[in-house]
Each structure stands twice: as C-alpha cells, then as structure tokens.
Enzyme design. Structure first.
Site, mmCIF file in Angstrom:
data_model
loop_
_atom_site.group_PDB
_atom_site.id
_atom_site.type_symbol
_atom_site.label_atom_id
_atom_site.label_comp_id
_atom_site.label_asym_id
_atom_site.label_seq_id
_atom_site.Cartn_x
_atom_site.Cartn_y
_atom_site.Cartn_z
ATOM 1 N N ARG A 183 -31.361 -3.560 17.727
ATOM 2 C CA ARG A 183 -31.506 -2.912 16.426
ATOM 3 C C ARG A 183 -32.087 -3.853 15.370
ATOM 4 O O ARG A 183 -32.678 -3.423 14.386
ATOM 5 C CB ARG A 183 -30.135 -2.392 15.964
ATOM 6 C CG ARG A 183 -30.115 -1.682 14.625
ATOM 7 C CD ARG A 183 -30.824 -0.353 14.654
ATOM 8 N NE ARG A 183 -30.758 0.286 13.341
ATOM 9 C CZ ARG A 183 -29.848 1.193 12.996
ATOM 10 N NH1 ARG A 183 -28.899 1.545 13.869
ATOM 11 N NH2 ARG A 183 -29.863 1.740 11.805
ATOM 12 N N HIS A 208 -26.293 -18.238 27.409
ATOM 13 C CA HIS A 208 -27.395 -18.521 28.336
ATOM 14 C C HIS A 208 -28.706 -18.150 27.639
ATOM 15 O O HIS A 208 -29.247 -17.063 27.848
ATOM 16 C CB HIS A 208 -27.214 -17.714 29.623
ATOM 17 C CG HIS A 208 -28.162 -18.084 30.716
ATOM 18 N ND1 HIS A 208 -27.822 -18.023 32.045
ATOM 19 C CD2 HIS A 208 -29.452 -18.508 30.696
ATOM 20 C CE1 HIS A 208 -28.859 -18.388 32.790
ATOM 21 N NE2 HIS A 208 -29.863 -18.682 31.976
ATOM 22 N N HIS A 248 -31.779 -12.227 24.420
ATOM 23 C CA HIS A 248 -30.404 -12.087 23.919
ATOM 24 C C HIS A 248 -30.063 -13.278 23.027
ATOM 25 O O HIS A 248 -30.490 -13.302 21.881
ATOM 26 C CB HIS A 248 -29.386 -11.848 25.041
ATOM 27 C CG HIS A 248 -29.641 -12.584 26.315
ATOM 28 N ND1 HIS A 248 -29.678 -13.947 26.395
ATOM 29 C CD2 HIS A 248 -29.864 -12.119 27.575
ATOM 30 C CE1 HIS A 248 -29.892 -14.305 27.655
ATOM 31 N NE2 HIS A 248 -30.028 -13.229 28.384
ATOM 32 N N GLU A 300 -25.771 -22.506 29.351
ATOM 33 C CA GLU A 300 -26.419 -22.322 30.646
ATOM 34 C C GLU A 300 -27.926 -22.203 30.436
ATOM 35 O O GLU A 300 -28.388 -21.758 29.384
ATOM 36 C CB GLU A 300 -25.935 -21.038 31.316
ATOM 37 C CG GLU A 300 -24.462 -20.987 31.602
ATOM 38 C CD GLU A 300 -24.049 -19.684 32.265
ATOM 39 O OE1 GLU A 300 -22.917 -19.635 32.784
ATOM 40 O OE2 GLU A 300 -24.845 -18.724 32.262
ATOM 41 N N THR A 360 -30.952 -11.124 35.548
ATOM 42 C CA THR A 360 -29.792 -11.999 35.457
ATOM 43 C C THR A 360 -29.896 -13.024 36.576
ATOM 44 O O THR A 360 -30.708 -12.886 37.500
ATOM 45 C CB THR A 360 -28.487 -11.187 35.571
ATOM 46 O OG1 THR A 360 -27.363 -12.058 35.360
ATOM 47 C CG2 THR A 360 -28.358 -10.530 36.934
ATOM 48 N N HIS A 412 -20.136 -14.835 37.682
ATOM 49 C CA HIS A 412 -21.080 -13.747 37.918
ATOM 50 C C HIS A 412 -20.351 -12.555 38.526
ATOM 51 O O HIS A 412 -19.872 -12.611 39.649
ATOM 52 C CB HIS A 412 -22.256 -14.142 38.816
ATOM 53 C CG HIS A 412 -23.464 -13.289 38.543
ATOM 54 N ND1 HIS A 412 -24.405 -13.596 37.586
ATOM 55 C CD2 HIS A 412 -23.864 -12.122 39.073
ATOM 56 C CE1 HIS A 412 -25.337 -12.671 37.547
ATOM 57 N NE2 HIS A 412 -25.026 -11.756 38.440
ATOM 58 N N HIS A 438 -20.519 -10.087 31.323
ATOM 59 C CA HIS A 438 -20.963 -8.704 31.431
ATOM 60 C C HIS A 438 -19.780 -7.740 31.556
ATOM 61 O O HIS A 438 -19.672 -6.766 30.800
ATOM 62 C CB HIS A 438 -21.900 -8.549 32.625
ATOM 63 C CG HIS A 438 -22.464 -7.177 32.777
ATOM 64 N ND1 HIS A 438 -23.468 -6.686 31.963
ATOM 65 C CD2 HIS A 438 -22.160 -6.180 33.644
ATOM 66 C CE1 HIS A 438 -23.765 -5.449 32.326
ATOM 67 N NE2 HIS A 438 -22.986 -5.119 33.340
#
Length: 252
Positions: free
Chosen positions: A18, A43, A50, A73, A110, A201, A225
């Site tokens: 947004r 990361h 992101h 990361e 990912t 993960h 996540h």
C-alpha cells in the site's frame, strides 16, 4: 533454552503493498519483544520487496538497547544495487548479533535450499572472516542431508541453520519421521564439529514441538511466515507467547 527469533518480513510485505508506514515494522518488532521473544530476524533482498535497508537500520537501533538479538539474513554474494548496499555493508552499519548467510537468488520467492560448500566454500570463507571481524556470529543455511556440514566449521562460521522446509512439508503430509531423523542427524554432526544449531523455514505451532523434542540441540528457531499468518487471527503478542509456550513444553 531455544531462542525464538521472529522474522517480521511479512509485516513489510503488507506495508509495501500500500505504501506509507502501516503496518509499522518497528511497532511489530516492539510488540514481539514485549511478548518475550528473544530476537528479531529480517531478510533484506536487493529487490526491496519486503524489508528495506532503512528498516534494517531502524531495527538495529531499536535492538541495540535490548537483550534481544538482531539476526540479519541474506545472500552475501548479491551485489549492491540502488538502495540496497549489500549484506555485509548492512551488517557493518547495524552490528547484528548474528548474520545468517543464505544462497537465495533474486528469482526465489523464499529460501528453498542450503549452501553447496564444495562450490561456494572458497568464496564464503573471506566473507565469514569479515563478518566475524565485525563482531557478528555467523550461521550458514544448510540442508539437513548435506554432506558439507562439517565444512561449515572449517570456514570459520559459528552455527548452521537447518533448512526445515522439507520436514514441514513431510509433516503436513503425515510422513515425516525420515525428514525429522535427517534434521536430528544434521544437528548432531554440527555439534560434533563444534557448531551451534539454528533452525527455520515453515515451522509452526503444530510441527515445532515434535521438531524440538527430536532435535534438542537447537539454539534458535527463526519463524516468520506461519507466525505472522496465525497472528492475523489471534493477535501478534498472543501468538508470540503461544510459540514460547510450545518451546517451553518441548524443553520441559
């Protein structure tokens, strides 16, 4: 006790969709810390999809005043471009407790595999040395069935992070004993080589307990996540506390 480090990349994904600063990466980190997590993971990637460099810098300032660890990361081979200064430069600017090196390419949604140290070891060794000189603990993202785990110690790194994606996928299918055994063997090999063990993960509240009971050597789990997804229903602070309860139960 296994440390929970919360990966807040997904907060940045929502914000970036947004524009502006809502939801706030900083407020999310503060909420996780207030709920008791032991670290924050980010990361950053060169495409800035992101977490962005300015987020990393702001979080470094936030975490410098706490007992929690900052874990950055990233792919150490990714070139600086645009606003992205490169992983080592970000680490030099923000002094994280840990740098987790991951062999992810620009086209990956990912991280989905660990390092091949026969191919990448010679390139990694001076970068590990440089990060250690900055005061960073260094962890390498490794597949559980890798032949190279002992080589991580030879490169001067401190820990491995076991890529737990295959275990999580097998767990969801109900046939996970072999994948879990692979993780336990990897952890044992790492410890025998003098390395610490992290994991991450696709770990979640359902599979984390069985994982930790079978792999008791884990120093840290990095979870993002699933935790952020679950927090949409239950709230961020309660979800962090739920994960801490899972860890405590597995360690009791």
């Amino acid at each position: 006790m296994t440390v929970l480090s919360v990966n807040i990349n997904k907060i940045a994904v929502l914000r970036n969709s947004r524009g502006g600063d809502m939801p706030s990466v900083m407020q999310a980190a503060e909420a996780c810390l207030a709920a008791g997590c032991g670290g924050i993971t980010v990361h950053p990637r060169p495409d800035l999809r992101h977490i962005r460099p300015e987020d990393v810098r702001a979080l470094g300032g936030l975490l410098a005043g706490t007992q929690a660890e900052f874990n950055i990361e990233g792919n150490p081979f990714a070139d600086a471009r645009g606003e992205y200064p490169g992983l080592l430069r970000l680490c030099a600017e923000t002094s994280p407790a840990q740098a987790t090196l991951v062999p992810d390419g620009d086209g990956q949604i990912t991280s989905d595999h660990g390092f091949d140290l026969k191919r990448d070891g010679a390139r990694l060794k001076p970068l590990v040395r440089e990060l250690k000189a900055m005061g960073c603990r260094v962890s390498l993202f490794m597949d559980a069935d890798s032949d190279d785990i002992e080589r991580v110690a030879e490169l001067g790194a401190d820990r491995i992070e076991i890529y737990t994606g295959p275990f999580a996928e097998a767990f969801a299918l109900g046939d996970w004993q072999q994948a879990l055994e692979d993780c336990a063997k990897a952890a044992g090999r790492a410890q025998a080589a003098g390395l610490g063990v992290n994991a991450g993960h696709d770990l979640n509240q359902v599979n984390l307990g069985p994982f930790l009971r079978a792999v008791p050597q884990v120093d840290e789990v990095s979870i993002g996540h699933a935790l952020i997804g679950e927090a949409l229903y239950d709230g961020l602070a309660p979800t962090v506390r739920n994960y801490l309860a899972v860890i405590a139960a597995a360690r009791s």
